[in-house]
Scaffold this motif. Sequence first.
Motif, PDB file in Angstrom:
ATOM      1  N   PRO A   1       0.838  -1.205   0.000  1.00  0.00           N
ATOM      2  CA  PRO A   1       0.000   0.000   0.000  1.00  0.00           C
ATOM      3  C   PRO A   1       0.869   1.250   0.000  1.00  0.00           C
ATOM      4  O   PRO A   1       1.845   1.348   0.738  1.00  0.00           O
TER       5      PRO A   1
ATOM      6  N   SER B   1       0.863   5.742  -1.383  1.00  0.00           N
ATOM      7  CA  SER B   1       0.225   6.839  -2.101  1.00  0.00           C
ATOM      8  C   SER B   1       0.722   6.807  -3.542  1.00  0.00           C
ATOM      9  O   SER B   1       1.570   5.983  -3.910  1.00  0.00           O
TER      10      SER B   1
ATOM     11  N   LEU C   1     -14.963   2.471  -0.453  1.00  0.00           N
ATOM     12  CA  LEU C   1     -14.350   3.619   0.219  1.00  0.00           C
ATOM     13  C   LEU C   1     -15.421   4.606   0.666  1.00  0.00           C
ATOM     14  O   LEU C   1     -16.094   5.219  -0.160  1.00  0.00           O
TER      15      LEU C   1
ATOM     16  N   HIS D   1     -10.257   9.329   1.436  1.00  0.00           N
ATOM     17  CA  HIS D   1      -8.930   8.880   1.035  1.00  0.00           C
ATOM     18  C   HIS D   1      -9.044   7.671   0.099  1.00  0.00           C
ATOM     19  O   HIS D   1     -10.002   6.915   0.159  1.00  0.00           O
ATOM     20  N   GLY D   2      -8.036   7.507  -0.744  1.00  0.00           N
ATOM     21  CA  GLY D   2      -7.934   6.318  -1.577  1.00  0.00           C
ATOM     22  C   GLY D   2      -8.799   6.325  -2.817  1.00  0.00           C
ATOM     23  O   GLY D   2      -8.606   5.495  -3.707  1.00  0.00           O
TER      24      GLY D   2
ATOM     25  N   ASP E   1      -7.723   4.251  -6.212  1.00  0.00           N
ATOM     26  CA  ASP E   1      -8.582   3.152  -6.661  1.00  0.00           C
ATOM     27  C   ASP E   1      -9.129   3.424  -8.059  1.00  0.00           C
ATOM     28  O   ASP E   1      -9.051   2.566  -8.951  1.00  0.00           O
TER      29      ASP E   1
ATOM     30  N   TRP F   1      -6.193   7.415   5.977  1.00  0.00           N
ATOM     31  CA  TRP F   1      -5.478   7.267   4.702  1.00  0.00           C
ATOM     32  C   TRP F   1      -4.900   5.859   4.575  1.00  0.00           C
ATOM     33  O   TRP F   1      -5.020   5.214   3.526  1.00  0.00           O
TER      34      TRP F   1
ATOM     35  N   ALA G   1      -7.630   3.177   4.007  1.00  0.00           N
ATOM     36  CA  ALA G   1      -8.184   3.258   2.654  1.00  0.00           C
ATOM     37  C   ALA G   1      -7.225   2.684   1.624  1.00  0.00           C
ATOM     38  O   ALA G   1      -7.627   1.941   0.719  1.00  0.00           O
ATOM     39  N   ASN G   2      -5.943   2.993   1.763  1.00  0.00           N
ATOM     40  CA  ASN G   2      -4.966   2.491   0.796  1.00  0.00           C
ATOM     41  C   ASN G   2      -4.730   0.997   0.924  1.00  0.00           C
ATOM     42  O   ASN G   2      -4.414   0.327  -0.059  1.00  0.00           O
TER      43      ASN G   2
ATOM     44  N   VAL H   1      -7.562  -0.478  -1.056  1.00  0.00           N
ATOM     45  CA  VAL H   1      -7.291  -0.364  -2.491  1.00  0.00           C
ATOM     46  C   VAL H   1      -6.314  -1.439  -2.941  1.00  0.00           C
ATOM     47  O   VAL H   1      -6.525  -2.123  -3.945  1.00  0.00           O
ATOM     48  N   ARG H   2      -5.233  -1.620  -2.175  1.00  0.00           N
ATOM     49  CA  ARG H   2      -4.225  -2.588  -2.562  1.00  0.00           C
ATOM     50  C   ARG H   2      -4.757  -4.017  -2.484  1.00  0.00           C
ATOM     51  O   ARG H   2      -4.387  -4.874  -3.285  1.00  0.00           O
TER      52      ARG H   2
END
Length: 288
Positions: free
Chosen positions: A100, A102, A162, A166-167, A171, A202, A205-206, A209-210
């Motif tokens: 994960p 940014s 989400l 964030h993210g 995504d 943050w 959320a990341n 996404v990952r």
Amino acid sequence: MISIIISSYLPNYFSALENNISKSIGVPYEIIKIDNPGLMGICKAYNQGAEKARYENLLFIHEDVLFHTQDWGKKLIIHLNNEEAGIVGVAGSAYVPTAPSSWTVAEQYNFVNILQGNKENSEYLPIHTTQKNRTDVFAVDGVFIGIKKEKYNHFKFNEALLKGFHGYDLDFSLRVSKKFQNYVIDDILIQHFSGGNLDKNWLDANIKVRESIPSNFKQTTDAQTEKKAFLDFLYIFFKYYPINRKNIIFTLQFYPKKLNFKNHLEIARKYYNYLRYATSINKNLSTK
């Protein structure tokens, strides 16, 4: 013609941007303001805005920005009319690590054309690292996201995954990049009045996404970047979560592939130090 979607909670910024757009865009447009003082996530706000859009070119933009380019709307439409184009932005990255992260993965992969300032508007720093008019990227920063409405309709912002702020950009842009080519452009310049906030929200959320997007991007593995991204992930993860067996195992799902022995050894030593000093580190966990 451009539909500009803004999730708004700062009236003074919105008013300044609204006036700035009218003087600089150079093409017919509409502004779709979604009043959002934290009552809904930005994915939901942006999707609501896009549903109301009348025009074929969409621009999702933060309200704490100002345009420094005249007739920027004409330039954006030219970029979006490129059949290969997915998302057009002003900041992004050409590498996606396993861990994960940014969009600001590593200096050699980051491409930016922006005036980065602060909320007081007391100073700003010109950041220009683009190498050509359109630079190929995977991830695009959410400060400026342009896309054709017909392409947006195939992806939309992931409000099921989400819920916060964030993210959403990572995504959205990574999913779009699986089918189209995202770009960072160098002929539209904006001034941005705030930076990011890498807090626990943050991070969470990341991670989502990952976990949801496979890391099988068309790129050559960069072992040093993978190692750094993973160590950075460990640092911020154990800032908010305790060091224990469950969380150690959890982080290992993001362990990068194709590392050399030296890289593996460095990561192993880092894990050893986390475990060695777990008691003292856990006492200082951040609750933010």
